[in-house]
Design a protein around this motif. Sequence first.
Motif, PDB file in Angstrom:
ATOM      1  N   LYS A  98       0.905  -1.118  -0.148  1.00  0.00           N
ATOM      2  CA  LYS A  98       0.125  -0.082  -0.034  1.00  0.00           C
ATOM      3  C   LYS A  98       0.714   1.182  -0.047  1.00  0.00           C
ATOM      4  N   VAL A  99       2.020   1.480   0.700  1.00  0.00           N
ATOM      5  CA  VAL A  99       2.878   2.392   0.950  1.00  0.00           C
ATOM      6  C   VAL A  99       3.469   2.685  -0.482  1.00  0.00           C
ATOM      7  N   GLY A 100       3.308   3.999  -1.021  1.00  0.00           N
ATOM      8  CA  GLY A 100       3.932   4.242  -2.276  1.00  0.00           C
ATOM      9  C   GLY A 100       3.256   3.628  -3.547  1.00  0.00           C
ATOM     10  N   SER A 101       2.015   3.130  -3.310  1.00  0.00           N
ATOM     11  CA  SER A 101       1.462   2.516  -4.527  1.00  0.00           C
ATOM     12  C   SER A 101       0.119   3.067  -4.688  1.00  0.00           C
ATOM     13  N   SER A 102      -0.535   3.140  -5.790  1.00  0.00           N
ATOM     14  CA  SER A 102      -1.985   3.527  -5.949  1.00  0.00           C
ATOM     15  C   SER A 102      -2.996   2.672  -5.365  1.00  0.00           C
ATOM     16  N   GLU A 103      -2.629   1.575  -4.493  1.00  0.00           N
ATOM     17  CA  GLU A 103      -3.622   0.765  -3.996  1.00  0.00           C
ATOM     18  C   GLU A 103      -4.260   1.541  -2.894  1.00  0.00           C
ATOM     19  N   ARG A 104      -5.639   1.164  -2.711  1.00  0.00           N
ATOM     20  CA  ARG A 104      -6.309   1.916  -1.693  1.00  0.00           C
ATOM     21  C   ARG A 104      -5.815   1.601  -0.153  1.00  0.00           C
TER      22      ARG A 104
ATOM     23  N   GLY B  59      -9.065   6.008  10.240  1.00  0.00           N
ATOM     24  CA  GLY B  59      -8.315   6.736  10.676  1.00  0.00           C
ATOM     25  C   GLY B  59      -6.883   6.495  10.593  1.00  0.00           C
ATOM     26  N   ALA B  60      -6.698   5.207  11.045  1.00  0.00           N
ATOM     27  CA  ALA B  60      -5.123   4.834  10.917  1.00  0.00           C
ATOM     28  C   ALA B  60      -4.480   4.602   9.530  1.00  0.00           C
ATOM     29  N   SER B  61      -5.796   4.279   8.354  1.00  0.00           N
ATOM     30  CA  SER B  61      -5.258   4.120   7.264  1.00  0.00           C
ATOM     31  C   SER B  61      -4.795   5.409   6.714  1.00  0.00           C
ATOM     32  N   ILE B  62      -5.304   6.602   6.889  1.00  0.00           N
ATOM     33  CA  ILE B  62      -4.882   7.907   6.502  1.00  0.00           C
ATOM     34  C   ILE B  62      -3.356   8.413   6.941  1.00  0.00           C
ATOM     35  N   LEU B  63      -2.989   7.721   7.910  1.00  0.00           N
ATOM     36  CA  LEU B  63      -1.473   7.730   8.293  1.00  0.00           C
ATOM     37  C   LEU B  63      -0.645   7.258   7.184  1.00  0.00           C
ATOM     38  N   ILE B  64      -0.936   6.221   6.343  1.00  0.00           N
ATOM     39  CA  ILE B  64      -0.367   5.576   5.317  1.00  0.00           C
ATOM     40  C   ILE B  64       0.047   6.768   4.276  1.00  0.00           C
ATOM     41  N   GLU B  65      -0.880   7.788   4.317  1.00  0.00           N
ATOM     42  CA  GLU B  65      -1.025   8.854   3.332  1.00  0.00           C
ATOM     43  C   GLU B  65       0.110   9.703   3.678  1.00  0.00           C
ATOM     44  N   ILE B  66      -0.025  10.098   5.113  1.00  0.00           N
ATOM     45  CA  ILE B  66       1.074  10.952   5.532  1.00  0.00           C
ATOM     46  C   ILE B  66       2.423  10.382   5.472  1.00  0.00           C
ATOM     47  N   ILE B  67       2.588   9.116   5.457  1.00  0.00           N
ATOM     48  CA  ILE B  67       3.770   8.424   5.471  1.00  0.00           C
ATOM     49  C   ILE B  67       4.375   8.816   4.216  1.00  0.00           C
ATOM     50  N   GLU B  68       3.601   8.409   3.221  1.00  0.00           N
ATOM     51  CA  GLU B  68       3.784   8.666   1.679  1.00  0.00           C
ATOM     52  C   GLU B  68       4.358   9.888   1.404  1.00  0.00           C
ATOM     53  N   GLU B  69       3.612  10.945   1.986  1.00  0.00           N
ATOM     54  CA  GLU B  69       4.015  12.267   1.595  1.00  0.00           C
ATOM     55  C   GLU B  69       5.301  12.697   2.151  1.00  0.00           C
ATOM     56  N   THR B  89      -2.753  -2.138  17.303  1.00  0.00           N
ATOM     57  CA  THR B  89      -3.303  -1.938  16.179  1.00  0.00           C
ATOM     58  C   THR B  89      -2.326  -1.509  15.001  1.00  0.00           C
ATOM     59  N   PHE B  90      -1.569  -0.606  15.346  1.00  0.00           N
ATOM     60  CA  PHE B  90      -0.533  -0.234  14.615  1.00  0.00           C
ATOM     61  C   PHE B  90       0.544  -1.411  14.118  1.00  0.00           C
ATOM     62  N   LYS B  91       0.744  -2.177  14.825  1.00  0.00           N
ATOM     63  CA  LYS B  91       1.477  -3.198  14.836  1.00  0.00           C
ATOM     64  C   LYS B  91       1.010  -4.175  13.910  1.00  0.00           C
ATOM     65  N   ILE B  92      -0.324  -4.376  14.248  1.00  0.00           N
ATOM     66  CA  ILE B  92      -0.893  -5.571  13.299  1.00  0.00           C
ATOM     67  C   ILE B  92      -0.970  -4.974  11.824  1.00  0.00           C
ATOM     68  N   MET B  93      -1.406  -3.840  11.690  1.00  0.00           N
ATOM     69  CA  MET B  93      -1.414  -3.102  10.469  1.00  0.00           C
ATOM     70  C   MET B  93      -0.100  -2.925   9.612  1.00  0.00           C
ATOM     71  N   GLY B  94       1.137  -3.026  10.612  1.00  0.00           N
ATOM     72  CA  GLY B  94       2.349  -2.915   9.961  1.00  0.00           C
ATOM     73  C   GLY B  94       2.856  -1.589   9.927  1.00  0.00           C
ATOM     74  N   LEU B  95       2.156  -0.433  10.483  1.00  0.00           N
ATOM     75  CA  LEU B  95       2.602   0.935  10.603  1.00  0.00           C
ATOM     76  C   LEU B  95       3.857   1.108  11.176  1.00  0.00           C
ATOM     77  N   THR B  96       4.049   0.294  12.389  1.00  0.00           N
ATOM     78  CA  THR B  96       5.320   0.115  13.147  1.00  0.00           C
ATOM     79  C   THR B  96       6.626   0.275  12.221  1.00  0.00           C
ATOM     80  N   LYS B  97       6.434  -0.188  11.003  1.00  0.00           N
ATOM     81  CA  LYS B  97       7.661  -0.652   9.986  1.00  0.00           C
ATOM     82  C   LYS B  97       7.918   0.598   9.532  1.00  0.00           C
TER      83      LYS B  97
END
Lengths: 141, 113
Positions: A98-104, B59-69, B89-97
């Motif tokens: 998901k990170v860095g891709s266009s995936e939802r 809410g947590a998935s929006i953090l992925i967009e912030i990480i990308e930016e 929750t962050f660990k399960i999602m992999g955000l902690t990577k």
Amino acid sequence: MKKNPTVELKLPIIKDMELVATHTSDVISKHMQLSEDDTAEISMALIEACINAFEHSETKEEIYIHFIINDDNLTIKVIDKGKGFDASSIKLPNIDEKVGSSERKRGWGLMLMQELMDKVHFESDDSGTTLTMTKNKEKDE
Amino acid sequence: MSKILNTESKGDITIISTEGYFNKDLGEDLKNFTDQEIKKGGKHFLINLKESKIVNSIGASILIEIIEELQTVDGTLSFCNLSPIIGKTFKIMGLTKYCTTYENEEEAVNAIG
């Protein structure tokens, strides 16, 4: 035969209404003397179950939640009268894809429920979906 | 119910303190704020979740967009004061990577600064 105590909730589809369900699960978890960690995990899984029912069922009707108190576990059923879905079509997410891709970026609900609860099961057809999830009571609780 | 409680800068770090349910609204508020700060040159963000005890996956998935930016400016996203369930929750999602978590603000500022 003893009937297991059951608490039933009917939630309208209104923003953040899933928190009503978590208040109820907190009271039930306390009654069952579950640990703080288990209580928080049930709340989190319930939030995800409600959001899935609100969003993906595309129903305009209420959703129903049944909390069934057993001696050795808490079973929660989240029922909607929506369009149903094909569970086999769901792909569990991977953040690296998901990170860095266009995936939802969304789509984490099922994975979180499966990780946080001991058992998660769906029954779904075109008249609705029943999600059943169970948290076992630890022996020392 | 959910809001950005406070923002402040300590050296190169922008600290954002939140309050309430970390839902879609709060996630979008954080994204809008970090987008503006990145345009002004901000690179390192610390989100203090002391007053936010529960999250949902939207809410947590929006953090992925912030990480990308932040990846586009070689920046970092960190968190402190996570409740155990948010940490899990962050660990399960992999955000902690992609983010670092700290016990508290002081530890975070010392490590990042």
